[in-house]
Design a protein around this motif. Structure first.
Motif: not given
Length: 391
Positions: A318-323
């Motif tokens: 999720v962090r990767t997708i958001l960033t």
């Protein structure tokens, strides 16, 4: 904001072999392409002349290019800058002066026609745009200027160096810069030659030696940054994590270089800036995953390392997708409204974000597993026992 409501359990590492095969094949194709075709170097690296021109009426880049070509500039690059109503353009042309091998030969013939000039005493200096010659008789500076300009080379200055000790008179003809050639070409479509419909606002010259030096320093800056990041990762984590981060960075740099290779976008200092930015972005995403891997290795003792890495990648998904998503969204405006090098920079960044996210999972992590397996194999060989791989 919740992108994924439930925790994912995607087997990223299970697909690492096919991903590595595809990445290796693409990287080899790009490297071969660079060796065979090379980049489309911009004026920064190849050397040349850049002129900013502003017209006093509405005109398109295609119209400016057609007008320049009708004036004899068939290799000119025209780029619109600013808003459409500003009517401002950047014209790029290879070379710094109008003196080339062909024009120097014609100028030499014209000087010989003046009388008293031996072909052996005509010495063109193409790098500096200067023709040095010696005449057996004294010549008028205007006479020399007219002869050289009549051969097709613009003249900025004729210097009379005086009488030589060995006999004869020395002269130096300084050829005009390419900016004058651009101005003459654009003036070819103007009816009133004393009232041009454009203004030359800025002229930049980059010699071939300076361009080569800039190119070498840009590449070295890229290499130094990757070495510094490798040292940081080696100290921040275990040694087995460092090579993965380095290989991921190299992978991303090659992939973005492939964008410049196949799109034929100008490879200039802006491209180096894009590559440096991608290196930083790539290692940032890799370090986040590495941090979670190290944390999960302590949490899931006894689990195979591949499984621990899978858990870590899913936890940071999720962090990767958001960033990556928010960074990519910031480039949309540049892709829509940007022109020339700005738009090329945005496209290179977008490619870099995609491959940077991909390499953190499918390049850096698999290499960590491989190094760990090698280390375990050596230990097992020393102990004479084959031990399963665990975190």
């Amino acid at each position: 904001m919740q992108i994924l409501k439930n925790k994912t359990n995607i087997d990223f590492i299970g697909k690492r072999k096919i991903a590595l095969f595809i990445s290796t094949a693409i990287n080899l194709i790009i490297l071969v392409g660079i060796a065979v075709w090379g980049f489309n170097y911009g004026v920064d690296f190849a050397g040349g002349t850049v002129v900013e021109v502003k017209f006093d009426h509405s005109v398109s880049a295609a119209d400016v290019r057609k007008r320049a070509e009708s004036g004899g500039l068939h290799d000119v690059s025209v780029q619109s800058i600013g808003s459409a109503d500003e009517n401002s353009f950047l014209l790029r042309l290879g070379g710094v002066t109008q003196l080339t091998e062909e024009s120097a030969a014609k100028a030499s013939t014209a000087l010989q026609a003046l009388g008293g000039v031996d072909p052996k005493n005509v010495r063109p200096d193409l790098a500096n745009g200067i023709i040095n010659f010696r005449s057996a008789q004294s010549l008028n500076a205007e006479q020399v200027r007219a002869a050289v300009e009549g051969s097709g080379t613009g003249v900025e200055e004729v210097r009379e160096l005086g009488q030589a000790q060995a006999g004869g008179f020395d002269y130096q003809v300084v050829a005009s810069g390419m900016a004058d050639r651009i101005r003459s070409a654009l003036m070819s479509g103007v009816q009133q030659q004393d009232k041009p419909d454009f203004e030359m606002r800025r002229t930049e010259y980059v010699g071939p030696q300076v361009g080569k030096q800039l190119r070498n320093r840009g590449v070295m800056a890229l290499v130094y940054s990757m070495v510094a990041i490798l040292i940081y990762v080696a100290f921040r984590f275990d040694f087995k994590f460092g090579p993965g981060a380095l290989l991921a960075m190299l992978h991303d740099v090659v992939m973005v270089a492939g964008f410049y290779l196949f799109s034929r976008a100008e490879f200039s200092l802006t491209a180096i800036a894009a590559l440096l930015t991608i290196v930083g972005y790539s290692v940032n995403d890799t370090i986040v995953i590495y941090d979670r891997i190290r944390e999960d290795m302590g949490k899931y003792k006894g689990k195979p390392l591949a499984e621990v890495i899978n858990i870590a990648v899913n936890d940071t998904l999720v962090r990767t997708i958001l960033t990556s998503g928010t960074t990519a969204l910031s480039l949309v405006g540049l892709l829509i409204f940007g022109v020339g090098e700005i738009r090329d920079f945005a496209w290179a960044m977008l490619v870099g974000i995609i491959v940077g996210t991909y390499s953190s999972v499918y390049i850096a992590s698999p290499l960590t597993i491989w190094l760990d397996e090698r280390a375990a194999a050596r230990e097992a060989k020393k102990g004479g026992i084959e031990q399963p791989k665990v975190a």
